[in-house]
Design a protein around this motif. Sequence first.
Motif, PDB file in Angstrom:
ATOM      1  N   GLY A   2       0.835  -1.259  -0.036  1.00 16.69           N
ATOM      2  CA  GLY A   2      -0.105  -0.120  -0.053  1.00 16.69           C
ATOM      3  C   GLY A   2       0.739   1.280   0.032  1.00 16.69           C
ATOM      4  O   GLY A   2       0.677   2.154  -0.823  1.00 16.69           O
ATOM      5  N   GLU A   3       2.023   1.224   0.706  1.00 20.00           N
ATOM      6  CA  GLU A   3       2.891   2.412   0.895  1.00 20.00           C
ATOM      7  C   GLU A   3       3.403   2.839  -0.533  1.00 20.00           C
ATOM      8  O   GLU A   3       3.805   3.864  -0.995  1.00 20.00           O
ATOM      9  CB  GLU A   3       3.985   2.276   1.835  1.00 20.00           C
ATOM     10  CG  GLU A   3       3.595   1.938   3.130  1.00 20.00           C
ATOM     11  CD  GLU A   3       4.700   1.813   3.919  1.00 20.00           C
ATOM     12  OE1 GLU A   3       4.485   2.089   5.179  1.00 20.00           O
ATOM     13  OE2 GLU A   3       5.768   1.421   3.597  1.00 20.00           O
ATOM     14  N   LEU A   4       3.753   1.780  -1.384  1.00 20.64           N
ATOM     15  CA  LEU A   4       4.138   2.006  -2.774  1.00 20.64           C
ATOM     16  C   LEU A   4       3.251   2.632  -3.794  1.00 20.64           C
ATOM     17  O   LEU A   4       3.570   3.478  -4.619  1.00 20.64           O
ATOM     18  CB  LEU A   4       4.629   0.542  -3.506  1.00 20.64           C
ATOM     19  CG  LEU A   4       5.766  -0.053  -2.623  1.00 20.64           C
ATOM     20  CD1 LEU A   4       6.163  -1.374  -3.256  1.00 20.64           C
ATOM     21  CD2 LEU A   4       6.935   0.716  -2.607  1.00 20.64           C
ATOM     22  N   CYS A  68      -9.659  -5.390 -13.762  1.00 24.32           N
ATOM     23  CA  CYS A  68     -10.342  -4.220 -13.061  1.00 24.32           C
ATOM     24  C   CYS A  68     -10.712  -4.653 -11.498  1.00 24.32           C
ATOM     25  O   CYS A  68     -10.639  -3.689 -10.738  1.00 24.32           O
ATOM     26  CB  CYS A  68     -11.780  -4.052 -13.667  1.00 24.32           C
ATOM     27  SG  CYS A  68     -12.884  -5.394 -14.120  1.00 24.32           S
ATOM     28  N   ILE A  69     -10.696  -6.057 -11.145  1.00 25.40           N
ATOM     29  CA  ILE A  69     -11.051  -6.469  -9.881  1.00 25.40           C
ATOM     30  C   ILE A  69      -9.851  -6.265  -8.774  1.00 25.40           C
ATOM     31  O   ILE A  69      -9.983  -5.842  -7.860  1.00 25.40           O
ATOM     32  CB  ILE A  69     -11.474  -8.022  -9.550  1.00 25.40           C
ATOM     33  CG1 ILE A  69     -12.647  -8.048 -10.406  1.00 25.40           C
ATOM     34  CG2 ILE A  69     -11.483  -8.537  -8.452  1.00 25.40           C
ATOM     35  CD1 ILE A  69     -13.345  -9.395 -10.571  1.00 25.40           C
ATOM     36  N   PHE A  70      -8.745  -6.517  -9.544  1.00 25.49           N
ATOM     37  CA  PHE A  70      -7.291  -6.290  -8.965  1.00 25.49           C
ATOM     38  C   PHE A  70      -7.275  -4.743  -8.538  1.00 25.49           C
ATOM     39  O   PHE A  70      -6.900  -4.231  -7.279  1.00 25.49           O
ATOM     40  CB  PHE A  70      -6.237  -6.791  -9.613  1.00 25.49           C
ATOM     41  CG  PHE A  70      -6.099  -8.200  -9.554  1.00 25.49           C
ATOM     42  CD1 PHE A  70      -6.389  -9.064  -8.453  1.00 25.49           C
ATOM     43  CD2 PHE A  70      -5.411  -8.925 -10.566  1.00 25.49           C
ATOM     44  CE1 PHE A  70      -6.015 -10.359  -8.594  1.00 25.49           C
ATOM     45  CE2 PHE A  70      -5.210 -10.237 -10.762  1.00 25.49           C
ATOM     46  CZ  PHE A  70      -5.623 -10.971  -9.716  1.00 25.49           C
ATOM     47  N   LYS A  76      -8.635   0.084  -2.771  1.00 27.90           N
ATOM     48  CA  LYS A  76      -9.283  -0.031  -1.509  1.00 27.90           C
ATOM     49  C   LYS A  76      -8.354  -0.370  -0.395  1.00 27.90           C
ATOM     50  O   LYS A  76      -8.256   0.282   0.786  1.00 27.90           O
ATOM     51  CB  LYS A  76     -10.369  -1.053  -1.368  1.00 27.90           C
ATOM     52  CG  LYS A  76     -11.606  -0.894  -2.103  1.00 27.90           C
ATOM     53  CD  LYS A  76     -12.319   0.048  -1.416  1.00 27.90           C
ATOM     54  CE  LYS A  76     -13.719   0.657  -2.196  1.00 27.90           C
ATOM     55  NZ  LYS A  76     -14.451   1.662  -1.520  1.00 27.90           N
ATOM     56  N   VAL A  77      -7.174  -1.096  -0.772  1.00 26.10           N
ATOM     57  CA  VAL A  77      -6.214  -1.102   0.303  1.00 26.10           C
ATOM     58  C   VAL A  77      -5.526  -0.083   0.457  1.00 26.10           C
ATOM     59  O   VAL A  77      -4.964   0.224   1.449  1.00 26.10           O
ATOM     60  CB  VAL A  77      -5.244  -2.613  -0.146  1.00 26.10           C
ATOM     61  CG1 VAL A  77      -4.022  -2.578   0.715  1.00 26.10           C
ATOM     62  CG2 VAL A  77      -5.951  -3.706  -0.127  1.00 26.10           C
ATOM     63  N   GLU A  78      -5.093   0.578  -0.472  1.00 24.48           N
ATOM     64  CA  GLU A  78      -4.584   1.962  -0.609  1.00 24.48           C
ATOM     65  C   GLU A  78      -5.201   3.039   0.284  1.00 24.48           C
ATOM     66  O   GLU A  78      -4.411   3.623   1.153  1.00 24.48           O
ATOM     67  CB  GLU A  78      -4.063   2.490  -1.845  1.00 24.48           C
ATOM     68  CG  GLU A  78      -3.319   1.524  -2.709  1.00 24.48           C
ATOM     69  CD  GLU A  78      -3.084   2.173  -4.169  1.00 24.48           C
ATOM     70  OE1 GLU A  78      -3.851   3.265  -4.543  1.00 24.48           O
ATOM     71  OE2 GLU A  78      -2.689   1.313  -4.951  1.00 24.48           O
ATOM     72  N   TYR A  79      -6.268   3.184  -0.043  1.00 18.72           N
ATOM     73  CA  TYR A  79      -7.272   3.846   0.819  1.00 18.72           C
ATOM     74  C   TYR A  79      -7.266   3.617   2.293  1.00 18.72           C
ATOM     75  O   TYR A  79      -6.991   4.670   3.087  1.00 18.72           O
ATOM     76  CB  TYR A  79      -8.717   3.968   0.142  1.00 18.72           C
ATOM     77  CG  TYR A  79      -9.530   4.857   1.060  1.00 18.72           C
ATOM     78  CD1 TYR A  79      -9.603   6.199   0.835  1.00 18.72           C
ATOM     79  CD2 TYR A  79     -10.459   4.419   1.982  1.00 18.72           C
ATOM     80  CE1 TYR A  79     -10.379   6.996   1.320  1.00 18.72           C
ATOM     81  CE2 TYR A  79     -11.244   5.343   2.713  1.00 18.72           C
ATOM     82  CZ  TYR A  79     -11.228   6.657   2.405  1.00 18.72           C
ATOM     83  OH  TYR A  79     -12.285   7.291   3.164  1.00 18.72           O
TER      84      TYR A  79
END
Length: 195
Positions: A2-4, A68-70, A76-79
């Motif tokens: 997520g940080e990347l 598109c699912i990925f 969502k993980v980034e958010y």
Amino acid sequence: MGELAVPERILKWQLEVPQGQIVEESQTAGPRSPILMKSVERVSKLPVVEETVKIAMNVYGKLKGANCIFNWSLKKVEYTAAKAAESTAPLVLRLQRQIEIVDGLLCIGLDYVEWNIPAVKLPPSQMYENAKQCVSKCAQRCGNCSNAVMDCTASKLQKLRRICGGSEPTKKSEPEHIPEPEASSSAGPSQPSAS
């Protein structure tokens, strides 16, 4: 991972002014940066780590764009990661002194590693070449050692054959004649008869 994917949010969160002071929350749109860890910055500048981050970012980008699912899932993980970073900022501010102590210890450990293992500063390709040369030299030494052991063993076997009365296999000589025991009873000590 997520940080990347959220470098802009992280960069906004860790802005510095030229004098090295941290920008206050009121001066930026996001929360103020609690701490900039020097140890993390130094580790991220190591060539192996830089190369690994580049590869990871490339793979992450390809994975995110593959489906598109990925893409939706990773956004969502980034958010969620960004919200978690924002919500932990006050706690990090309270633990600033302890984090600075840990950062100093990590820098001391990194100094020790860089001093004793200077190869960590080499680019990955150079590390690979050095490791390959080292393994080749070691394999050559092991081969030389095993040849020496085999030569030593062969010479000792030859000496043992000579001592035991056998012939050397490398010489083309006729085998030595070993006399067979005589069948008569006169040759040798007399045997007591069974009565």
